[in-house]
Design a protein around this motif. Structure first.
Motif, mmCIF file in Angstrom:
data_model
loop_
_atom_site.group_PDB
_atom_site.id
_atom_site.type_symbol
_atom_site.label_atom_id
_atom_site.label_comp_id
_atom_site.label_asym_id
_atom_site.label_seq_id
_atom_site.Cartn_x
_atom_site.Cartn_y
_atom_site.Cartn_z
ATOM 1 N N ARG A 42 30.420 75.165 93.571
ATOM 2 C CA ARG A 42 30.424 73.701 92.991
ATOM 3 C C ARG A 42 31.308 72.977 93.560
ATOM 4 N NH1 ARG A 42 34.411 71.726 89.584
ATOM 5 N NH2 ARG A 42 33.540 70.535 87.870
ATOM 6 N N ALA A 43 32.107 73.432 94.313
ATOM 7 C CA ALA A 43 33.225 72.765 94.936
ATOM 8 C C ALA A 43 32.595 72.126 96.266
ATOM 9 C CB ALA A 43 34.489 73.504 95.415
ATOM 10 N N LEU A 44 31.598 72.831 96.748
ATOM 11 C CA LEU A 44 30.971 72.468 98.236
ATOM 12 C C LEU A 44 29.849 71.319 97.834
ATOM 13 C CD1 LEU A 44 30.285 75.781 99.982
ATOM 14 C CD2 LEU A 44 32.171 74.053 100.367
ATOM 15 N N GLY A 45 29.468 71.541 96.438
ATOM 16 C CA GLY A 45 28.435 70.398 96.054
ATOM 17 C C GLY A 45 29.321 69.132 95.671
ATOM 18 N N ILE A 46 30.293 69.295 95.501
ATOM 19 C CA ILE A 46 31.438 67.875 94.966
ATOM 20 C C ILE A 46 31.533 67.199 96.510
ATOM 21 C CG2 ILE A 46 33.602 67.261 94.465
ATOM 22 C CD1 ILE A 46 33.311 69.307 91.970
ATOM 23 N N LEU A 47 31.905 68.088 97.500
ATOM 24 C CA LEU A 47 32.245 67.607 98.652
ATOM 25 C C LEU A 47 30.997 67.083 99.610
ATOM 26 C CD1 LEU A 47 34.643 70.349 100.020
ATOM 27 C CD2 LEU A 47 35.348 68.199 99.460
ATOM 28 N N ARG A 48 30.027 67.632 99.244
ATOM 29 C CA ARG A 48 28.624 67.139 99.712
ATOM 30 C C ARG A 48 28.387 65.512 99.191
ATOM 31 N NH1 ARG A 48 26.569 72.156 99.273
ATOM 32 N NH2 ARG A 48 25.127 71.649 97.400
ATOM 33 N N ASP A 49 28.347 65.491 97.887
ATOM 34 C CA ASP A 49 28.327 64.241 97.091
ATOM 35 C C ASP A 49 29.423 63.291 97.434
ATOM 36 O OD1 ASP A 49 26.472 65.755 95.570
ATOM 37 O OD2 ASP A 49 27.665 65.729 93.739
ATOM 38 N N GLU A 50 30.549 63.704 98.012
ATOM 39 C CA GLU A 50 31.619 62.939 98.436
ATOM 40 C C GLU A 50 31.452 62.311 99.783
ATOM 41 O OE1 GLU A 50 34.389 61.294 96.951
ATOM 42 O OE2 GLU A 50 33.512 62.246 95.107
ATOM 43 N N GLY A 51 30.368 63.029 100.604
ATOM 44 C CA GLY A 51 30.061 62.593 101.990
ATOM 45 C C GLY A 51 31.014 63.324 103.067
ATOM 46 N N LEU A 52 31.489 64.179 102.670
ATOM 47 C CA LEU A 52 32.024 64.772 103.336
ATOM 48 C C LEU A 52 31.776 66.326 103.991
ATOM 49 C CD1 LEU A 52 35.706 64.893 101.209
ATOM 50 C CD2 LEU A 52 35.131 63.356 103.469
ATOM 51 N N LEU A 53 30.660 66.486 103.807
ATOM 52 C CA LEU A 53 29.917 67.984 103.945
ATOM 53 C C LEU A 53 28.692 67.705 104.000
ATOM 54 C CD1 LEU A 53 30.803 71.021 104.490
ATOM 55 C CD2 LEU A 53 30.456 71.213 101.851
ATOM 56 N N LYS A 54 27.967 68.429 104.857
ATOM 57 C CA LYS A 54 26.406 68.516 105.167
ATOM 58 C C LYS A 54 25.923 70.202 105.073
ATOM 59 C CE LYS A 54 25.765 64.206 107.783
ATOM 60 N NZ LYS A 54 25.138 64.053 108.950
ATOM 61 N N LYS A 55 24.914 70.300 104.567
ATOM 62 C CA LYS A 55 24.347 71.817 104.309
ATOM 63 C C LYS A 55 22.990 71.776 105.013
ATOM 64 C CE LYS A 55 24.061 75.685 101.178
ATOM 65 N NZ LYS A 55 24.254 76.050 99.720
ATOM 66 N N ASP A 56 22.672 72.436 105.821
ATOM 67 C CA ASP A 56 21.260 72.386 106.305
ATOM 68 C C ASP A 56 20.355 73.296 105.652
ATOM 69 O OD1 ASP A 56 21.542 75.039 107.341
ATOM 70 O OD2 ASP A 56 22.042 74.311 109.705
ATOM 71 N N ASP A 57 19.120 73.491 105.997
ATOM 72 C CA ASP A 57 18.241 74.071 105.300
ATOM 73 C C ASP A 57 18.326 75.736 105.495
ATOM 74 O OD1 ASP A 57 16.561 71.871 104.864
ATOM 75 O OD2 ASP A 57 15.353 72.113 106.511
ATOM 76 N N ALA A 58 19.151 76.237 106.406
ATOM 77 C CA ALA A 58 19.445 77.478 106.509
ATOM 78 C C ALA A 58 20.787 77.995 105.558
ATOM 79 C CB ALA A 58 19.794 78.072 107.937
ATOM 80 N N GLY A 59 21.407 76.798 105.101
ATOM 81 C CA GLY A 59 22.566 76.958 104.232
ATOM 82 C C GLY A 59 23.898 76.797 104.974
ATOM 83 N N ASN A 60 24.036 76.656 106.323
ATOM 84 C CA ASN A 60 24.852 76.269 106.991
ATOM 85 C C ASN A 60 25.825 74.931 106.795
ATOM 86 O OD1 ASN A 60 24.411 78.944 108.631
ATOM 87 N ND2 ASN A 60 22.988 77.658 109.682
ATOM 88 N N LEU A 61 27.155 75.110 106.988
ATOM 89 C CA LEU A 61 27.882 73.833 106.139
ATOM 90 C C LEU A 61 28.461 73.340 107.445
ATOM 91 C CD1 LEU A 61 30.209 75.809 103.715
ATOM 92 C CD2 LEU A 61 28.060 74.312 103.300
ATOM 93 N N LYS A 62 28.382 72.093 107.588
ATOM 94 C CA LYS A 62 28.903 71.044 108.873
ATOM 95 C C LYS A 62 29.761 69.962 108.115
ATOM 96 C CE LYS A 62 28.140 69.433 113.153
ATOM 97 N NZ LYS A 62 29.275 69.680 113.722
ATOM 98 N N LEU A 63 30.869 69.796 108.510
ATOM 99 C CA LEU A 63 31.494 68.731 108.042
ATOM 100 C C LEU A 63 31.043 67.241 108.604
ATOM 101 C CD1 LEU A 63 35.308 69.754 108.544
ATOM 102 C CD2 LEU A 63 34.071 69.791 106.579
#
Length: 123
Positions: A42-63
């Motif tokens: 849930r938190a990662l979704g919020i950070l993605r929505d805020e434009g602070l985080l990306k998640k690739d197709d493999a599920g890897n996180l990148k700021l």
């Protein structure tokens, strides 16, 4: 952008983990922070929505660029405050715990003064 303390904790965790490994996943963040997987998701979704985080197709996180700038600032606060507390005679574990609390509430003005002082007089 002003994040709440919990958002800052996630940003710092992702940054620290990304310094240790080129692959950071949600499960890594959950393990690092000791939080449940649904809470982290849930938190990662919020950070993605805020434009602070990306998640690739493999599920890897990148700021994102903005996320990395923010995370570095948060982590810098943590490290400088920890060093300051240790220089005052506080043991490393307590210093790190207290720095983690203070880093989220200290003003930029006060932090900048501490940072300047530590550069001049600290170790």
């Amino acid at each position: 952008m002003a994040l709440q303390e919990s958002g800052e904790m996630y940003m710092e965790a992702i940054y620290v983990l990304s310094q240790k490994s080129s692959v950071v996943r949600g499960i890594d963040v959950a393990d690092y922070l000791g939080y449940s997987k649904p809470s982290v998701s849930r938190a990662l979704g919020i950070l993605r929505d805020e434009g602070l985080l990306k998640k690739d197709d493999a599920g890897n996180l990148k700021l994102t660029e903005a996320g990395e700038i923010l995370a570095k600032r948060i982590y810098e606060r943590h490290t400088v405050l920890t060093k300051m507390f240790v220089s005052l005679g506080v043991d490393e574990a307590t210093a790190a715990e207290d720095a983690c609390r203070v880093e989220h509430y200290i003003s930029d003005t006060t932090f900048d003064a501490i940072k300047t002082h530590m550069k001049q007089y600290g170790s």
